[in-house]
Design a protein around this motif. Structure first.
Motif, PDB file in Angstrom:
ATOM      1  N   LEU A   1       5.532  84.107  -5.053  1.00 45.33           N
ATOM      2  CA  LEU A   1       6.885  83.876  -5.919  1.00 45.33           C
ATOM      3  C   LEU A   1       6.753  83.417  -7.262  1.00 45.33           C
ATOM      4  CD1 LEU A   1       9.340  82.836  -2.952  1.00 45.33           C
ATOM      5  CD2 LEU A   1       8.710  85.136  -3.603  1.00 45.33           C
ATOM      6  N   GLY A   2       5.773  83.964  -7.670  1.00 43.91           N
ATOM      7  CA  GLY A   2       5.342  83.607  -9.226  1.00 43.91           C
ATOM      8  C   GLY A   2       5.051  82.185  -9.569  1.00 43.91           C
ATOM      9  N   ARG A   3       4.466  81.650  -8.473  1.00 41.01           N
ATOM     10  CA  ARG A   3       3.986  80.252  -8.714  1.00 41.01           C
ATOM     11  C   ARG A   3       2.282  80.242  -8.955  1.00 41.01           C
ATOM     12  NH1 ARG A   3       7.019  77.961  -3.546  1.00 41.01           N
ATOM     13  NH2 ARG A   3       6.573  79.979  -2.753  1.00 41.01           N
ATOM     14  N   SER A   4       1.999  81.212  -9.296  1.00 41.09           N
ATOM     15  CA  SER A   4       0.626  81.110  -9.811  1.00 41.09           C
ATOM     16  C   SER A   4       0.354  82.250 -11.210  1.00 41.09           C
ATOM     17  CB  SER A   4      -0.626  81.916  -8.482  1.00 41.09           C
ATOM     18  OG  SER A   4      -0.226  83.309  -8.680  1.00 41.09           O
ATOM     19  N   CYS A   5      -0.569  81.796 -11.871  1.00 40.74           N
ATOM     20  CA  CYS A   5      -0.700  82.603 -13.292  1.00 40.74           C
ATOM     21  C   CYS A   5      -2.140  82.870 -13.515  1.00 40.74           C
ATOM     22  CB  CYS A   5      -0.079  81.807 -14.251  1.00 40.74           C
ATOM     23  SG  CYS A   5      -0.904  80.164 -14.616  1.00 40.74           S
ATOM     24  N   THR A   6      -2.595  83.375 -14.509  1.00 40.61           N
ATOM     25  CA  THR A   6      -4.058  83.418 -15.123  1.00 40.61           C
ATOM     26  C   THR A   6      -4.903  82.065 -15.106  1.00 40.61           C
ATOM     27  OG1 THR A   6      -3.426  83.429 -17.318  1.00 40.61           O
ATOM     28  CG2 THR A   6      -3.568  85.478 -16.399  1.00 40.61           C
TER      29      THR A   6
ATOM     30  N   LYS B   1       7.871  76.432 -22.394  1.00 39.26           N
ATOM     31  CA  LYS B   1       8.003  76.726 -21.005  1.00 39.26           C
ATOM     32  C   LYS B   1       6.464  77.263 -20.705  1.00 39.26           C
ATOM     33  CE  LYS B   1      10.839  80.212 -21.303  1.00 39.26           C
ATOM     34  NZ  LYS B   1      11.825  81.204 -21.191  1.00 39.26           N
ATOM     35  N   SER B   2       6.062  76.954 -19.467  1.00 37.39           N
ATOM     36  CA  SER B   2       4.837  77.161 -19.050  1.00 37.39           C
ATOM     37  C   SER B   2       4.799  77.922 -17.788  1.00 37.39           C
ATOM     38  CB  SER B   2       3.988  75.887 -18.640  1.00 37.39           C
ATOM     39  OG  SER B   2       2.502  76.097 -18.381  1.00 37.39           O
ATOM     40  N   CYS B   3       4.485  77.424 -16.505  1.00 39.21           N
ATOM     41  CA  CYS B   3       4.396  78.081 -15.389  1.00 39.21           C
ATOM     42  C   CYS B   3       5.534  77.648 -14.319  1.00 39.21           C
ATOM     43  CB  CYS B   3       3.123  77.509 -14.527  1.00 39.21           C
ATOM     44  SG  CYS B   3       1.669  77.692 -15.392  1.00 39.21           S
ATOM     45  N   THR B   4       5.837  78.490 -13.446  1.00 35.62           N
ATOM     46  CA  THR B   4       6.863  78.217 -12.290  1.00 35.62           C
ATOM     47  C   THR B   4       6.137  77.390 -11.298  1.00 35.62           C
ATOM     48  OG1 THR B   4       7.943  80.313 -12.714  1.00 35.62           O
ATOM     49  CG2 THR B   4       8.302  79.169 -10.416  1.00 35.62           C
ATOM     50  N   VAL B   5       6.766  76.120 -11.175  1.00 31.77           N
ATOM     51  CA  VAL B   5       5.811  75.315 -10.269  1.00 31.77           C
ATOM     52  C   VAL B   5       6.577  74.974  -8.897  1.00 31.77           C
ATOM     53  CG1 VAL B   5       4.817  74.157 -12.133  1.00 31.77           C
ATOM     54  CG2 VAL B   5       6.933  73.309 -11.493  1.00 31.77           C
ATOM     55  N   GLY B   6       7.714  75.496  -8.641  1.00 31.33           N
ATOM     56  CA  GLY B   6       8.338  75.370  -7.474  1.00 31.33           C
ATOM     57  C   GLY B   6       9.844  75.683  -7.663  1.00 31.33           C
ATOM     58  N   PHE B   7      10.682  75.645  -6.587  1.00 34.22           N
ATOM     59  CA  PHE B   7      12.001  75.678  -6.183  1.00 34.22           C
ATOM     60  C   PHE B   7      12.780  74.969  -5.864  1.00 34.22           C
ATOM     61  CE2 PHE B   7       9.589  79.839  -6.055  1.00 34.22           C
ATOM     62  CZ  PHE B   7      10.277  80.656  -6.906  1.00 34.22           C
ATOM     63  N   LEU B   8      14.102  74.886  -5.918  1.00 38.97           N
ATOM     64  CA  LEU B   8      14.902  73.880  -5.180  1.00 38.97           C
ATOM     65  C   LEU B   8      15.168  74.463  -3.935  1.00 38.97           C
ATOM     66  CD1 LEU B   8      17.738  72.959  -7.944  1.00 38.97           C
ATOM     67  CD2 LEU B   8      15.786  71.911  -7.345  1.00 38.97           C
ATOM     68  N   SER B   9      15.809  73.917  -2.815  1.00 42.22           N
ATOM     69  CA  SER B   9      15.885  74.164  -1.577  1.00 42.22           C
ATOM     70  C   SER B   9      16.631  75.367  -1.457  1.00 42.22           C
ATOM     71  CB  SER B   9      16.112  72.898  -0.637  1.00 42.22           C
ATOM     72  OG  SER B   9      15.252  72.032  -0.880  1.00 42.22           O
TER      73      SER B   9
END
Length: 149
Positions: free
Chosen positions: A31-36, A88-96
């Motif tokens: 879900l977008g929590r990884s990058c190059t 802004k950098s990376c997506t690191v997580g989500f709220l519940s």
């Protein structure tokens, strides 16, 4: 560490931060929590990291947790984006998942900045938080920064 019976005293004295909420999935790469630069961007989080929340609609497959797969359905999410060097950098997580679909809660945090105050994988005690961390692929507690005097 604060003994559970002394927590209210520690809060009143200002010697411990009370979290405003928790991030889930900080060790996952879907879900977008990884990058190059990172396999799982949430693993870059440290205590004191700054994040910003963003509410959005994504296509998520409940069975696989993968965005845009054939069985995906629209889902409102609140993602946490790491702020590095003022950008802004990376997506690191989500709220519940119980927070995001509730507009009064998800719009409240949308655009807000927060600071990480606890990474559950650094804890060696507490069965509850350890189980929660395992079930949710990594967890972190945060405190919102909008109420700083």
């Amino acid at each position: 560490r604060v003994a559970s019976g002394n927590m209210s005293e520690a809060v009143l004295e200002g010697t411990v931060d009370v979290p405003d909420g928790e991030l889930a999935g900080i060790h996952a790469s879907s879900l977008g929590r990884s990058c190059t630069r990172h396999v799982a961007c949430g693993q870059e989080l440290e205590v004191s990291s700054i994040i910003r929340f963003r509410r959005q609609v994504m296509l998520v497959d409940d069975a696989t947790g993968v965005a845009g797969s054939p069985g995906a359905a629209s889902e409102t999410v609140v993602k946490a984006i790491l702020i590095e060097h003022g950008q802004k950098s990376c997506t690191v997580g989500f709220l519940s998942r119980h927070v995001a679909p509730r507009p009064e809660l998800s719009w409240k945090v949308h655009g807000q900045f927060a600071q990480i105050i606890e990474l559950y994988d650094l804890l060696d005690e507490g069965v509850y938080k350890r189980a929660k961390r395992m079930r949710n692929h990594g967890m972190a507690a945060y405190i919102l920064l909008n109420d700083i005097p």
